[in-house]
Motif scaffolding. Sequence first.
Motif, PDB file in Angstrom:
ATOM      1  N   ARG A 107       0.842  -1.195   0.000  1.00 45.30           N
ATOM      2  CA  ARG A 107       0.000   0.000   0.000  1.00 45.30           C
ATOM      3  C   ARG A 107       0.873   1.240   0.000  1.00 45.30           C
ATOM      4  O   ARG A 107       1.760   1.393   0.817  1.00 45.30           O
ATOM      5  N   TYR A 108       0.600   2.134  -0.922  1.00 42.95           N
ATOM      6  CA  TYR A 108       1.292   3.416  -1.000  1.00 42.95           C
ATOM      7  C   TYR A 108       0.346   4.494  -0.520  1.00 42.95           C
ATOM      8  O   TYR A 108      -0.817   4.511  -0.892  1.00 42.95           O
ATOM      9  N   VAL A 109       0.837   5.372   0.309  1.00 49.36           N
ATOM     10  CA  VAL A 109       0.029   6.495   0.759  1.00 49.36           C
ATOM     11  C   VAL A 109       0.605   7.772   0.155  1.00 49.36           C
ATOM     12  O   VAL A 109       1.696   7.760  -0.397  1.00 49.36           O
ATOM     13  N   GLY A 110      -0.134   8.841   0.241  1.00 51.00           N
ATOM     14  CA  GLY A 110       0.274  10.097  -0.380  1.00 51.00           C
ATOM     15  C   GLY A 110       1.715  10.479  -0.055  1.00 51.00           C
ATOM     16  O   GLY A 110       2.188  10.317   1.063  1.00 51.00           O
ATOM     17  N   ARG A 111       2.409  10.963  -1.052  1.00 48.63           N
ATOM     18  CA  ARG A 111       3.773  11.413  -0.897  1.00 48.63           C
ATOM     19  C   ARG A 111       3.838  12.907  -1.102  1.00 48.63           C
ATOM     20  O   ARG A 111       3.043  13.472  -1.850  1.00 48.63           O
ATOM     21  N   GLU A 112       4.798  13.530  -0.478  1.00 43.65           N
ATOM     22  CA  GLU A 112       4.978  14.956  -0.686  1.00 43.65           C
ATOM     23  C   GLU A 112       5.491  15.213  -2.080  1.00 43.65           C
ATOM     24  O   GLU A 112       6.347  14.481  -2.582  1.00 43.65           O
ATOM     25  N   LYS A 113       4.979  16.252  -2.714  1.00 42.46           N
ATOM     26  CA  LYS A 113       5.422  16.610  -4.061  1.00 42.46           C
ATOM     27  C   LYS A 113       6.757  17.321  -3.960  1.00 42.46           C
ATOM     28  O   LYS A 113       6.975  18.162  -3.078  1.00 42.46           O
ATOM     29  N   LYS A 114       7.651  16.958  -4.879  1.00 47.18           N
ATOM     30  CA  LYS A 114       8.953  17.606  -4.921  1.00 47.18           C
ATOM     31  C   LYS A 114       8.825  18.958  -5.607  1.00 47.18           C
ATOM     32  O   LYS A 114       8.108  19.105  -6.578  1.00 47.18           O
ATOM     33  N   ALA A 115       9.555  19.932  -5.085  1.00 45.45           N
ATOM     34  CA  ALA A 115       9.485  21.295  -5.639  1.00 45.45           C
ATOM     35  C   ALA A 115      10.199  21.415  -6.959  1.00 45.45           C
ATOM     36  O   ALA A 115      11.004  20.744  -7.370  1.00 45.45           O
TER      37      ALA A 115
END
Length: 115
Positions: A107-115
Motif C-alpha cells: 500500500r502506497y500512501v500520499g507522498r509529498e510533491k517535490k518542488a
Amino acid sequence: MTRLTGNALRVTIFISENDVWHHKPLYSEIVHRAHKASLAGASVFRGLEGFGASSLIHTSRLLSLSEDLPVTIVIVDTEDRVRDFLPQLNELVESGLVILDECEGIRYVGREKKA
C-alpha cells in the motif's frame, strides 16, 4: 486508516451491470458493504465485452450496444477479513462468479510533491 502490506487475499466478483439489490446496483451494495466492514479497498470495473453463464456476448461496440455489460469488483485485504466478508457475498450474489486468490499487497500512501 487500514494499512495493507504483505500477504493478502483478493476476491474478484464477476456480475452483470443490471444486477440489483433492493432497487440499487449490486456492485454499489457490495462496495458499500465492504467499506462498512472496513476492508482495505474495493474497486469496480465495467467491462467492454464478455459473456457468462448465459453464453450471450455483451459488448459496448456501437453496432451492438448492450445495456448489460459485465462488471468486476475487486476487493483486497487480509485473508481473515476477506473470509469474514464472504457470507455477505453469499447473500448478495445470485448469479455470477466469485474468485479468491492469494496475492501480496503493497500500500502506497500520499507522498509529498517535490518542488
